[in-house]
Design an enzyme around this catalytic site. Structure first.
Site, PDB file in Angstrom:
ATOM      1  CD  GLN A 105      -1.100  -0.284   3.728  1.00 57.36           C
ATOM      2  OE1 GLN A 105      -1.432   0.652   4.442  1.00 57.36           O
ATOM      3  NE2 GLN A 105      -1.533  -1.542   3.917  1.00 57.36           N
ATOM      4  CG  HIS A 107      -0.646   5.652   3.769  1.00 61.67           C
ATOM      5  ND1 HIS A 107      -1.752   4.828   3.693  1.00 61.67           N
ATOM      6  CD2 HIS A 107       0.220   5.030   4.603  1.00 61.67           C
ATOM      7  CE1 HIS A 107      -1.558   3.770   4.451  1.00 61.67           C
ATOM      8  NE2 HIS A 107      -0.369   3.872   5.012  1.00 61.67           N
ATOM      9  CD  GLU A 142       1.389   3.592   8.020  1.00 62.33           C
ATOM     10  OE1 GLU A 142       0.171   3.819   8.107  1.00 62.33           O
ATOM     11  OE2 GLU A 142       1.835   2.535   7.545  1.00 62.33           O
ATOM     12  CG  HIS A 272       4.115   1.012   3.722  1.00 64.67           C
ATOM     13  ND1 HIS A 272       3.509   2.063   3.065  1.00 64.67           N
ATOM     14  CD2 HIS A 272       3.326   0.744   4.805  1.00 64.67           C
ATOM     15  CE1 HIS A 272       2.418   2.428   3.713  1.00 64.67           C
ATOM     16  NE2 HIS A 272       2.276   1.641   4.768  1.00 64.67           N
ATOM     17  NE  ARG A 291      -6.589  -2.297   1.427  1.00 59.18           N
ATOM     18  CZ  ARG A 291      -7.461  -1.379   1.821  1.00 59.18           C
ATOM     19  NH1 ARG A 291      -8.062  -0.614   0.919  1.00 59.18           N
ATOM     20  NH2 ARG A 291      -7.737  -1.239   3.100  1.00 59.18           N
TER      21      ARG A 291
END
Length: 412
Positions: A105, A107, A142, A272, A291
């Site tokens: 995935q 972001h 994250e 990642h 994804r």
């Protein structure tokens, strides 16, 4: 509207467990001091994201944390955080337990998140639609801090390294990646190579081609592979996700391992996947996931490629500072404004003081602790393994005594 006079007191939380199929059956129950129920438990969410907000009891009423923050932003967040982020808690804290690989995935950036969310709203897609890529208008940088041995993939290898890893492997997907990188080793060549793998899932010959590559990977392993770790990753992912080209895509990515206490940061645009292990995860409060593979959910090729950074990069290590005497306090910081994370090993002989202002969430991971806030009128609160509290801005300094391990999310 809620009364706000008591918002200088730490508020006990009830939190949601997300039961995604990749979750471990035992890790989160063990961490929380509970018995497994036989089903996967992937993530424990602590925060105010609207899809699964934590809940506290205020004057006998169950109040979701997003509502609390929305109705009393200054009292809960403080002026600084409320002015910077609006009436919302800017971070989401999780315990993540990967029994098998998560999806490959990426972001989006803040701009991409805002534009994508607005575009799908305009198209009339419900937030619950499986065709939706953007669940909110926030980016999602994250950080993961390992609580056990933790394995993952993050960031593209260099084109030269990818070509070395592909040497001797068979299959049309592999040939396409090799051709793209031999003709152009810039980020455009990387984009073409990765896009070739993404588009392969639409081919009727995809599964057979993956099997051809798998056979050559297994043959290389049997002969004593110079890329044993990468090859074993391909085999493991193919076993977990049969027929998914994400297993082959793992050869383009850096493999990493974290020991307990070590951390990795994933900014926007970095492809990642977490593979296995238990960790503390903290992120900007978003559920935006584009994804690329290792999933049965939507693979939005167009948006994913648009949001991906194709420059080679190693997994990023957060800045770590330590303090303390008998106990140890570790603070992890990354180049974003939404969050920082502090962990504390508390020793009976010495109190630990944690970040002083702003909205905080504290989770007791082990042992038994007493939490005392400077402005609390109720006195110290007892926290045992698995219990958590939200600490509003006005609570002041936090002091921990007892014996145990805690984690605290805060806004730098």
């Amino acid at each position: 509207m809620l009364a706000v006079a008591q918002f200088h007191e730490p508020l006990p939380l009830t939190n949601t467990i997300q039961r995604y199929d990749w979750g471990s059956v035992e890790a989160i129950p063990h961490l929380l001091g509970a018995d497994p129920d036989g089903g996967p438990q992937a993530e424990l969410w602590l925060g105010a994201h609207t899809s699964a907000p934590s809940v506290s009891v205020i004057e006998g009423e169950d109040v979701a944390l997003d509502r609390l923050v929305r109705e009393a932003p200054v009292q809960t967040l403080g002026h600084r955080v409320a002015e910077q982020f609006g009436p919302r808690l800017p971070y989401l804290l999780k315990i993540l337990a990967a029994g098998k690989a998560l999806s490959l995935q990426v972001h989006p950036s803040p701009r991409q998140a805002r534009e994508g969310f607005a575009r799908e709203n305009k198209a009339g897609l419900p937030l619950s639609s499986p065709k939706r890529s953007f669940k909110d208008d926030q980016h999602k940088p994250e950080m993961i801090v390992a609580l056990s041995q933790f394995e993952g993939l993050a960031g593209f290898r260099t084109p030269r390294t990818i070509l070395d890893v592909l040497e001797g492997l068979a299959g049309q997907m592999v040939d396409g990646v090799r051709t793209a990188l031999l003709s152009d080793r810039s980020h455009e060549g990387m984009r073409e190579a990765f896009n070739h793998l993404l588009s392969a899932r639409a081919s009727d010959a995809c599964a057979a081609d993956i099997q051809t590559t798998l056979d050559s990977v297994r043959a290389r392993l049997a002969a004593g592979s110079p890329f044993e770790r990468a090859d074993r990753t391909v085999v493991d992912l193919a076993d977990q996700h049969p027929g998914d080209p994400g297993a082959i895509a793992s050869l383009m990515l850096n493999r990493f391992s974290l020991e307990p206490g070590e951390a990795a940061f994933t900014p926007a645009g970095v492809v990642h996947a977490y593979l296995s292990g238990l960790g503390i995860e903290i992120m900007a409060s978003s559920d935006n996931v584009l994804r690329a593979g290792l999933t049965t959910k939507l693979v939005d090729e167009e948006n994913l490629v648009a949001c991906t950074v194709f420059s080679p990069q190693q997994p990023s290590t957060p800045e770590l500072t330590t303090a303390g005497g008998r106990g140890q306090v570790r603070t992890y910081r990354v180049p974003v404004t939404e969050f920082a994370l502090t962990t504390a090993d508390v020793d009976p002989a010495e109190a630990v003081t944690l970040p002083a202002t702003g909205p905080r969430i504290l989770l007791c991971l082990a042992g038994e602790l007493k939490l005392d806030a400077d402005r609390s009128k109720q006195g110290p609160q007892r926290l045992v393994q698995g219990e958590s509290v939200f600490i509003p801005h006005d609570a002041g300094n936090l002091h921990l005594t007892g014996a145990g391990h805690a984690v605290c999310a805060w806004v730098p």
